[in-house]
Structure formats: structure tokens, C-alpha cells
Design a protein around this motif. Structure first.
Motif, PDB file in Angstrom:
ATOM      1  N   ILE A  43       0.848  -1.205   0.000  1.00  0.00           N
ATOM      2  CA  ILE A  43       0.000   0.000   0.000  1.00  0.00           C
ATOM      3  C   ILE A  43       0.877   1.247   0.000  1.00  0.00           C
ATOM      4  CG2 ILE A  43      -1.593   1.350   1.420  1.00  0.00           C
ATOM      5  CD1 ILE A  43      -2.907  -1.328   2.239  1.00  0.00           C
ATOM      6  N   LYS A  44       1.940   1.234   0.786  1.00  0.00           N
ATOM      7  CA  LYS A  44       2.848   2.381   0.837  1.00  0.00           C
ATOM      8  C   LYS A  44       3.516   2.580  -0.526  1.00  0.00           C
ATOM      9  CE  LYS A  44       6.659   4.298   3.476  1.00  0.00           C
ATOM     10  NZ  LYS A  44       7.604   4.085   4.574  1.00  0.00           N
ATOM     11  N   LYS A  45       3.946   1.462  -1.138  1.00  0.00           N
ATOM     12  CA  LYS A  45       4.580   1.533  -2.452  1.00  0.00           C
ATOM     13  C   LYS A  45       3.599   2.073  -3.498  1.00  0.00           C
ATOM     14  CE  LYS A  45       6.684  -1.387  -5.962  1.00  0.00           C
ATOM     15  NZ  LYS A  45       6.955  -2.749  -6.379  1.00  0.00           N
ATOM     16  N   ASP A  46       2.361   1.602  -3.449  1.00  0.00           N
ATOM     17  CA  ASP A  46       1.334   2.099  -4.373  1.00  0.00           C
ATOM     18  C   ASP A  46       1.066   3.585  -4.152  1.00  0.00           C
ATOM     19  OD1 ASP A  46       1.108  -0.368  -5.535  1.00  0.00           O
ATOM     20  OD2 ASP A  46      -0.713  -0.950  -4.449  1.00  0.00           O
ATOM     21  N   GLY A  47       1.072   4.011  -2.899  1.00  0.00           N
ATOM     22  CA  GLY A  47       0.885   5.430  -2.593  1.00  0.00           C
ATOM     23  C   GLY A  47       2.005   6.273  -3.171  1.00  0.00           C
ATOM     24  N   GLU A  48       3.241   5.786  -3.035  1.00  0.00           N
ATOM     25  CA  GLU A  48       4.374   6.506  -3.629  1.00  0.00           C
ATOM     26  C   GLU A  48       4.276   6.500  -5.145  1.00  0.00           C
ATOM     27  OE1 GLU A  48       7.736   4.489  -2.051  1.00  0.00           O
ATOM     28  OE2 GLU A  48       7.533   5.375  -0.047  1.00  0.00           O
ATOM     29  N   ILE A  50       1.528   6.424  -6.831  1.00  0.00           N
ATOM     30  CA  ILE A  50       0.471   7.378  -7.171  1.00  0.00           C
ATOM     31  C   ILE A  50       1.024   8.792  -7.159  1.00  0.00           C
ATOM     32  CG2 ILE A  50      -1.671   8.409  -6.323  1.00  0.00           C
ATOM     33  CD1 ILE A  50      -2.532   5.593  -5.461  1.00  0.00           C
ATOM     34  N   GLU A  51       1.843   9.104  -6.162  1.00  0.00           N
ATOM     35  CA  GLU A  51       2.447  10.438  -6.105  1.00  0.00           C
ATOM     36  C   GLU A  51       3.348  10.662  -7.311  1.00  0.00           C
ATOM     37  OE1 GLU A  51       4.396  10.716  -2.336  1.00  0.00           O
ATOM     38  OE2 GLU A  51       2.516  10.651  -1.210  1.00  0.00           O
ATOM     39  N   GLY A  52       4.107   9.617  -7.671  1.00  0.00           N
ATOM     40  CA  GLY A  52       4.960   9.715  -8.860  1.00  0.00           C
ATOM     41  C   GLY A  52       4.129   9.882 -10.119  1.00  0.00           C
ATOM     42  N   ASN A  53       3.030   9.141 -10.198  1.00  0.00           N
ATOM     43  CA  ASN A  53       2.146   9.256 -11.358  1.00  0.00           C
ATOM     44  C   ASN A  53       1.521  10.639 -11.414  1.00  0.00           C
ATOM     45  OD1 ASN A  53       2.690   6.663 -12.168  1.00  0.00           O
ATOM     46  ND2 ASN A  53       0.849   5.777 -11.277  1.00  0.00           N
ATOM     47  N   THR A  54       1.176  11.177 -10.255  1.00  0.00           N
ATOM     48  CA  THR A  54       0.596  12.520 -10.216  1.00  0.00           C
ATOM     49  C   THR A  54       1.592  13.536 -10.754  1.00  0.00           C
ATOM     50  OG1 THR A  54      -0.720  11.899  -8.273  1.00  0.00           O
ATOM     51  CG2 THR A  54      -0.470  14.234  -8.711  1.00  0.00           C
ATOM     52  N   ALA A  55       2.852  13.388 -10.355  1.00  0.00           N
ATOM     53  CA  ALA A  55       3.889  14.292 -10.866  1.00  0.00           C
ATOM     54  C   ALA A  55       4.044  14.114 -12.377  1.00  0.00           C
ATOM     55  CB  ALA A  55       5.211  14.032 -10.153  1.00  0.00           C
ATOM     56  N   ASP A  56       4.026  12.867 -12.843  1.00  0.00           N
ATOM     57  CA  ASP A  56       4.122  12.603 -14.289  1.00  0.00           C
ATOM     58  C   ASP A  56       2.937  13.204 -15.028  1.00  0.00           C
ATOM     59  OD1 ASP A  56       6.472  11.249 -13.897  1.00  0.00           O
ATOM     60  OD2 ASP A  56       5.574   9.237 -14.001  1.00  0.00           O
ATOM     61  N   ILE A  57       1.758  13.062 -14.447  1.00  0.00           N
ATOM     62  CA  ILE A  57       0.547  13.601 -15.078  1.00  0.00           C
ATOM     63  C   ILE A  57       0.640  15.114 -15.164  1.00  0.00           C
ATOM     64  CG2 ILE A  57      -1.928  13.977 -14.701  1.00  0.00           C
ATOM     65  CD1 ILE A  57      -2.045  11.085 -13.640  1.00  0.00           C
ATOM     66  N   LYS A  58       1.103  15.754 -14.094  1.00  0.00           N
ATOM     67  CA  LYS A  58       1.249  17.213 -14.123  1.00  0.00           C
ATOM     68  C   LYS A  58       2.260  17.627 -15.180  1.00  0.00           C
ATOM     69  CE  LYS A  58      -0.177  18.153  -9.389  1.00  0.00           C
ATOM     70  NZ  LYS A  58       0.217  18.634  -8.061  1.00  0.00           N
ATOM     71  N   ALA A  59       3.366  16.892 -15.284  1.00  0.00           N
ATOM     72  CA  ALA A  59       4.386  17.211 -16.286  1.00  0.00           C
ATOM     73  C   ALA A  59       3.804  17.037 -17.691  1.00  0.00           C
ATOM     74  CB  ALA A  59       5.607  16.324 -16.105  1.00  0.00           C
TER      75      ALA A  59
END
Length: 141
Positions: A43-48, A50-59
Motif C-alpha cells: 500500500i505504501k509503495k502504491d501510494g508513492e 500514485i504520487e509519482g504518477n501525479t507528478a508525471d501527469i502534471k508534467a
């Protein structure tokens, strides 16, 4: 009849309890705790992630916005070039028509001058006839 616990029975119950705790710990609790730890880590890895994906999505959104802005600027440039080209073509056609009309006008003016000269010559040649007919009409009066 009342059962009085004897120390051997109590010791046996204590040993059975310890064996039961050991077996439950080994068979049930450790695998369950291990599963829960791996699940928490996942779950922690998936949360990280998701945060990485959010940054990728913003980029990617930023890049898409930049591409759209560039495309709009390029479209405006193409539109302006097309408008300028159309204006130049229209001005050129207008200039050609003005020149053509100026030529027709000057030809028309020359024609009028020639017609004026012919009419003047014609009238001048007929002046003696007019004088005579005027004399005749005045004599009749």
C-alpha cells in the motif's frame, strides 16, 4: 464430587498452554503478521507510485499545454500570413483594375475630344447655311 487440581494437572495445563501459544504463533500469527506487513508495504509503495504518477501527469499536462499554446501561436501566424497574402492579392487586383479603368477613361476622353473636334468642324462648315437660313427667317418676319 469436587475435583481438586493437583500440581501435575496444573503443570500439564501450563505445558499444553505454552505448546498451544507456540503453535498458534508459528502457524497463525507469524504468517498473518507477515502478510499484513507485506500488504502495508504494498500500500505504501502504491501510494508513492500514485504520487509519482501525479507528478508525471502534471508534467504531461504542462507539456500538452505548451504544445497547445505553440499550435495556437502557429495557427495565428499562418492565419496572419494568409490574410496578408489575400490583402496583397486584392490590392494588386484593385491596382490592375484602376490602371485598366484609367486607360479606358483616357481613351474615352480622347474619343470625346475627337468627337468634339468633328462636331466643331461640322458646325463650322455649316455656319454659312445657318446664317442664310437665319436671314431667310428674319426676312419672313
Amino acid at each position: 464430587m469436587t475435583i481438586i487440581p493437583t500440581p501435575w494437572v496444573m503443570a500439564l495445563v501450563f505445558v499444553v498452554f505454552l505448546v498451544l501459544v507456540y503453535l498458534l504463533n508459528r502457524i497463525l500469527y507469524k504468517p498473518l503478521l507477515g502478510f499484513m506487513d507485506t500488504r502495508d508495504a504494498s500500500i505504501k509503495k502504491d501510494g508513492e507510485g500514485i504520487e509519482g504518477n501525479t507528478a508525471d501527469i502534471k508534467a504531461l499536462q504542462k507539456e500538452a499545454n505548451e504544445i497547445l499554446q505553440n499550435a495556437r501561436a502557429e495557427a495565428a501566424l499562418i492565419k496572419n500570413k494568409a490574410q496578408d497574402s489575400a490583402k496583397q492579392t486584392a490590392e494588386m487586383k484593385i491596382s490592375q483594375k484602376k490602371d485598366e479603368l484609367a486607360q479606358k477613361y483616357s481613351a474615352f476622353v480622347v474619343g470625346l475630344e475627337e468627337e468634339k473636334a468633328r462636331l466643331k468642324a461640322s458646325l463650322e462648315s455649316e455656319i454659312p447655311l445657318f446664317k442664310e437660313s437665319l436671314k431667310v427667317k428674319l426676312e419672313k418676319l
